[in-house]
Motif scaffolding. Structure first.
Motif, PDB file in Angstrom:
ATOM      1  N   VAL A 199       1.343 -21.109  98.410  1.00  0.00           N
ATOM      2  CA  VAL A 199       2.810 -20.794  98.672  1.00  0.00           C
ATOM      3  C   VAL A 199       3.420 -19.574  99.282  1.00  0.00           C
ATOM      4  O   VAL A 199       2.540 -18.687  98.464  1.00  0.00           O
ATOM      5  CB  VAL A 199       3.474 -21.394  97.001  1.00  0.00           C
ATOM      6  N   ASP A 200       4.012 -19.805  99.611  1.00  0.00           N
ATOM      7  CA  ASP A 200       5.219 -18.443  99.915  1.00  0.00           C
ATOM      8  C   ASP A 200       5.979 -17.413  98.658  1.00  0.00           C
ATOM      9  O   ASP A 200       7.058 -18.533  97.648  1.00  0.00           O
ATOM     10  CB  ASP A 200       6.163 -18.391 100.763  1.00  0.00           C
ATOM     11  N   TYR A 201       5.457 -16.610  98.284  1.00  0.00           N
ATOM     12  CA  TYR A 201       6.004 -16.152  96.452  1.00  0.00           C
ATOM     13  C   TYR A 201       7.255 -15.891  96.959  1.00  0.00           C
ATOM     14  O   TYR A 201       8.011 -15.500  95.972  1.00  0.00           O
ATOM     15  CB  TYR A 201       5.144 -15.575  96.025  1.00  0.00           C
ATOM     16  N   ALA A 202       7.715 -14.988  97.471  1.00  0.00           N
ATOM     17  CA  ALA A 202       9.105 -14.918  97.951  1.00  0.00           C
ATOM     18  C   ALA A 202      10.485 -16.116  97.773  1.00  0.00           C
ATOM     19  O   ALA A 202      10.924 -15.722  97.387  1.00  0.00           O
ATOM     20  CB  ALA A 202       9.483 -14.080  99.539  1.00  0.00           C
ATOM     21  N   ASN A 203       9.889 -16.453  98.485  1.00  0.00           N
ATOM     22  CA  ASN A 203      10.522 -17.928  98.368  1.00  0.00           C
ATOM     23  C   ASN A 203      10.230 -19.267  96.809  1.00  0.00           C
ATOM     24  O   ASN A 203      11.570 -19.389  96.321  1.00  0.00           O
ATOM     25  CB  ASN A 203      10.276 -19.627  99.205  1.00  0.00           C
ATOM     26  N   THR A 229       8.101 -27.500  92.978  1.00  0.00           N
ATOM     27  CA  THR A 229       7.169 -27.080  93.339  1.00  0.00           C
ATOM     28  C   THR A 229       7.037 -26.785  95.747  1.00  0.00           C
ATOM     29  O   THR A 229       8.340 -27.253  95.978  1.00  0.00           O
ATOM     30  CB  THR A 229       6.021 -28.574  94.097  1.00  0.00           C
ATOM     31  N   PHE A 230       6.097 -26.817  95.668  1.00  0.00           N
ATOM     32  CA  PHE A 230       6.509 -26.274  97.110  1.00  0.00           C
ATOM     33  C   PHE A 230       5.330 -26.934  98.176  1.00  0.00           C
ATOM     34  O   PHE A 230       3.743 -26.513  97.557  1.00  0.00           O
ATOM     35  CB  PHE A 230       6.019 -24.892  97.502  1.00  0.00           C
ATOM     36  N   SER A 281       6.740 -24.361  90.174  1.00  0.00           N
ATOM     37  CA  SER A 281       5.121 -23.940  90.114  1.00  0.00           C
ATOM     38  C   SER A 281       4.741 -23.779  91.621  1.00  0.00           C
ATOM     39  O   SER A 281       4.973 -23.836  93.004  1.00  0.00           O
ATOM     40  CB  SER A 281       4.486 -26.208  90.023  1.00  0.00           C
ATOM     41  N   ASP A 282       3.382 -23.033  91.274  1.00  0.00           N
ATOM     42  CA  ASP A 282       3.165 -22.206  93.048  1.00  0.00           C
ATOM     43  C   ASP A 282       1.431 -23.298  92.916  1.00  0.00           C
ATOM     44  O   ASP A 282       0.388 -22.591  92.953  1.00  0.00           O
ATOM     45  CB  ASP A 282       2.401 -21.028  92.477  1.00  0.00           C
ATOM     46  N   TYR A 283       1.746 -24.676  92.588  1.00  0.00           N
ATOM     47  CA  TYR A 283       0.586 -25.494  92.789  1.00  0.00           C
ATOM     48  C   TYR A 283      -0.537 -25.568  93.777  1.00  0.00           C
ATOM     49  O   TYR A 283       0.299 -25.220  94.625  1.00  0.00           O
ATOM     50  CB  TYR A 283       0.569 -27.009  92.602  1.00  0.00           C
ATOM     51  N   GLU A 288      13.849 -19.648  94.872  1.00  0.00           N
ATOM     52  CA  GLU A 288      14.391 -20.666  94.374  1.00  0.00           C
ATOM     53  C   GLU A 288      14.705 -20.304  92.842  1.00  0.00           C
ATOM     54  O   GLU A 288      14.934 -21.359  91.759  1.00  0.00           O
ATOM     55  CB  GLU A 288      13.120 -21.778  94.659  1.00  0.00           C
ATOM     56  N   THR A 289      13.689 -19.781  92.188  1.00  0.00           N
ATOM     57  CA  THR A 289      13.426 -19.068  90.754  1.00  0.00           C
ATOM     58  C   THR A 289      15.059 -19.343  89.981  1.00  0.00           C
ATOM     59  O   THR A 289      15.575 -19.620  89.566  1.00  0.00           O
ATOM     60  CB  THR A 289      12.256 -18.218  90.123  1.00  0.00           C
TER      61      THR A 289
END
Length: 353
Positions: A280-284, A310-311, A160-162, A288-289
């Motif tokens: 969030v860091d979308y690369a990370n 979550t991040f 999740s990119d909450y 994780e996905t």
């Protein structure tokens, strides 16, 4: 011929026949052979179908990091992840066809990039229970794809990119205590629903009035940005909204020329010209996905019990070109933001990372 000679001839003939039989037997006996070498074990292959919702910097960054991480994990585990990748470009008819194609190809797992894709895959796999791992679903509980973050409960889980909306609001007023605020988003985007509600609650509690403008495609978003400029707001907030993200390269100059600081819910907005991207860091997130895909396919983890990841939302990414256009020193921005961030990073405008 006397009897003794005849007996000698018969004896010689008998010996000749015996040697002939022996020679024949020797030629027909199977030759001893070395044991056959064991056939090499066949490498296990997993089919993974990835569907992106729309072509934008945030989601493309996630896809690339999923693919790269799966390649690395495959080498480590001695398996092959065979990836089928597609993009529906926000067309739900195309999305349904992509999912049908994945199922016809008998993929072992599907990856959903963004909330609409996750919801479509959830519905499509209700009977066959093909595992689904989603990425960048802002509120997976509210949109109904999982029962809870800790225990998803079915065949679907993910990352999740909450967005911590209050943190973005704090940045707005840390830099300008008297900011006038506009909310720019696509009302049909599930990723915006919770964040916009939180922004309104924050602003109402602070006694700050605000204006709202929406768009469902790039042309409408351009008109919305022009309306923001006409309204005279000094700051605009956008959550991790895919529609606005796809239009950012088309609107950032409109906002900058009007003296408007655009705050948004991902660093990719700042990459494409927004004043500040926070989240969030979308690369990370992509990595994780991929890790979750591997845990399910290789290690046998169950999506039903594999918690949604979550991040921390603590990185503010500031576009230094927009700072210059607005007449603000990056050092002043960083000093104002630092009490509310774990880090403040610089970026310049580009199409992709």
């Amino acid at each position: 011929m006397n009897k003794r000679i005849r007996k000698l001839i018969a004896l010689v003939a008998a010996f000749a026949m015996l040697f002939a039989l022996a020679a024949c037997g020797a030629s027909s006996a199977p030759a001893a052979s070395a044991p056959a070498a064991a056939a090499p074990a066949e490498t296990k292959t997993f089919k993974v179908g990835i569907c992106n919702f729309v072509d934008d910097a945030s989601l493309n960054q996630i896809v690339e990091n999923i693919k790269n991480q799966l390649a690395a994990l495959g080498e480590q585990a001695g398996v092959v992840f065979e990836i089928q990748e597609d993009n529906c470009n926000a067309d739900f008819t195309v999305l349904d066809q992509i999912i049908a194609n994945f199922m016809a190809d008998e993929v072992d797992l599907m990856v959903a990039i963004a909330t609409p894709v996750a919801m479509a895959m959830q519905a499509a796999t209700e009977d066959n229970q093909i595992p689904v791992v989603f990425a960048a679903v802002s509120d997976p509980v509210a949109c109904g794809v999982v029962e809870s973050l800790e225990a998803p409960g079915a065949n679907i889980t993910g990352t999740s990119d909450y967005l911590d909306t209050n943190a973005v609001m704090n940045l707005i007023f840390a830099l300008d205590p008297d900011a006038s605020v506009g909310l720019l988003y696509d009302a049909g985007q599930d990723s915006s629903t919770t964040a916009i509600a939180a922004a309104k609650e924050f602003l109402n509690a602070k006694g700050v009035s605000y204006v709202e403008h929406n768009g469902t495609n790039t042309s409408e978003v351009i008109l919305a940005a022009e309306a923001m400029a006409a309204d005279g707001v000094t700051a605009v907030f956008t959550p991790s909204d895919n529609t606005i993200m796809a239009a950012e390269l088309s609107i950032y100059e409109i906002l900058a020329e009007a003296g408007i600081r655009h705050y948004a819910g991902a660093d990719s907005f700042a990459l494409n010209g927004a004043f500040c991207g926070y989240g969030v860091d979308y690369a990370n997130l992509g990595m994780e996905t991929a890790n979750m895909v591997c845990e399910i396919l290789v290690n046998g983890a169950s999506p039903a019990t594999l918690a949604v990841r979550t991040f921390d939302n603590g990185i503010a990414t500031v576009n230094t070109e927009i700072c210059e256009a607005l007449g603000i020193a990056f050092e002043d921005v960083a000093a104002a933001f630092e009490p509310y961030c774990t880090a403040v990073k610089e970026i310049q405008t580009a199409e992709s990372f």
